[in-house]
Design an enzyme around this catalytic site. Sequence first.
Site, PDB file in Angstrom:
ATOM      1  N   THR A   1      95.243 -15.558 -72.049  1.00 65.78           N
ATOM      2  CA  THR A   1      95.298 -15.667 -73.508  1.00 65.78           C
ATOM      3  C   THR A   1      95.101 -14.333 -74.210  1.00 65.78           C
ATOM      4  OG1 THR A   1      94.508 -17.948 -73.473  1.00 65.78           O
ATOM      5  CG2 THR A   1      94.142 -16.737 -75.513  1.00 65.78           C
TER       6      THR A   1
ATOM      7  N   SER B   1      96.681 -17.909 -66.184  1.00 65.14           N
ATOM      8  CA  SER B   1      95.867 -17.923 -64.960  1.00 65.14           C
ATOM      9  C   SER B   1      95.982 -19.241 -64.200  1.00 65.14           C
ATOM     10  CB  SER B   1      94.411 -17.581 -65.265  1.00 65.14           C
ATOM     11  OG  SER B   1      93.730 -18.656 -65.847  1.00 65.14           O
TER      12      SER B   1
ATOM     13  N   THR C   1      91.203 -17.414 -68.819  1.00 65.51           N
ATOM     14  CA  THR C   1      89.878 -18.005 -68.610  1.00 65.51           C
ATOM     15  C   THR C   1      89.905 -19.246 -67.716  1.00 65.51           C
ATOM     16  OG1 THR C   1      90.064 -19.385 -70.599  1.00 65.51           O
ATOM     17  CG2 THR C   1      89.063 -17.202 -70.866  1.00 65.51           C
ATOM     18  N   ASP C   2      91.080 -19.897 -67.604  1.00 66.86           N
ATOM     19  CA  ASP C   2      91.114 -21.191 -66.900  1.00 66.86           C
ATOM     20  C   ASP C   2      90.709 -21.091 -65.430  1.00 66.86           C
ATOM     21  OD1 ASP C   2      91.813 -22.492 -69.198  1.00 66.86           O
ATOM     22  OD2 ASP C   2      93.962 -22.558 -68.747  1.00 66.86           O
TER      23      ASP C   2
HETATM   24  N1  ASP Z   1      95.618 -20.850 -70.119  1.00 61.94           N
HETATM   25  C1  ASP Z   1      94.991 -19.557 -70.360  1.00 61.94           C
HETATM   26  C2  ASP Z   1      94.861 -18.836 -69.028  1.00 61.94           C
HETATM   27  O1  ASP Z   1      94.025 -19.201 -68.262  1.00 61.94           O
HETATM   28  C3  ASP Z   1      93.672 -19.741 -70.986  1.00 61.94           C
HETATM   29  C4  ASP Z   1      92.924 -18.468 -71.317  1.00 61.94           C
HETATM   30  O2  ASP Z   1      93.239 -17.378 -70.925  1.00 61.94           O
HETATM   31  O3  ASP Z   1      91.923 -18.589 -72.036  1.00 61.94           O
HETATM   32  O4  ASP Z   1      95.598 -17.915 -68.780  1.00 61.94           O
END
Ligand code: ASP
Length: 311
Positions: free
Chosen positions: A28, A70, A99-100
Amino acid sequence: MNVKTELTARLDAGSRRSDVLLVHTGGTIGMGMTPSGLAPVAGLLERAVESYGSADMAVTVVSFDPLVDSADITHEHWNRIVALIEAWDGTGVIVTHGTDTMSFTGAALSQALSGLAIPVVLCGAMQPLGTGGDAEDNLKLALGATRHQPAGVWLAFAGRILPAAGLVKHHTHRADAFRAVLPVPQASERRFRRFGPVRLAVMTIAPGLSGEVLAAMLAALDGAVLRLFGAGTIPGEPALLAALQGAMARGCRLRAVSQCEQGGLSPGAYAAGAALWQIGVENGEAETPEAALIRLWLDLSHRDGSEPVRL
Ligand code: ASP
């Protein structure tokens, strides 16, 4: 994978220069809106890093091509990150990442990079750069952390630096989305390991799980993390135990952790779990499922003492 940016700033006389490698995988932090939702945008992260350049820090950005959400991180990405860190002779590394699956990559790097001599700082955000959210602050925090954190693998997020070995993403929206439930691994000899293509899964024991289903899943695996109830119990259904025993008899590694976030397992506490320890299921103690998965992954990748393909 391409080198997108190289920022080498002026050195002030007498100042100690930091040489930081930034590995941008996606996430993100570097995304923009598309008709199907947020997706990685090439160049966004590089522009932000350029604007934070300081006279005593040189930042080399290496961006994955393609950048990934991710959700698409694989062991081959971990191997590329390990290879880049192994080849880097600067003072610190930042890995920008979604973050995932941050907790998986945090565990992967923490365990694969034994005896690391520099700080490796993971960084991501709940909102993309340029949207007034948390991305800019998290990136600045990570850049600063490469100067003052001790050697080890860390996460810079929401104003805090957390050890990355046992991260829990506990919120899907809040800026303060992570906590850490495991400390930095103890210092040891330098040994950087790669991940091989082993067949693993994290399996949650739940009421209603049949021995037939469990056996079918285990039949396709070299190892599994079993998320047990509480201090380490499973239903007493004999077919479940038979499925576990059958898998272990053909060499499948089974490592148990708790479905509780903290406290770990207590083998022997309850009769409802006693058979697990009798048949030799491994006690993952207080490991997170991610940390247990990575432990199996590295063990199985190096089981005959060989190194898996170096990427
Ligand atoms: N879907 C995103 C990822 O994991 C979520 C994030 O980065 O917060 O790449």
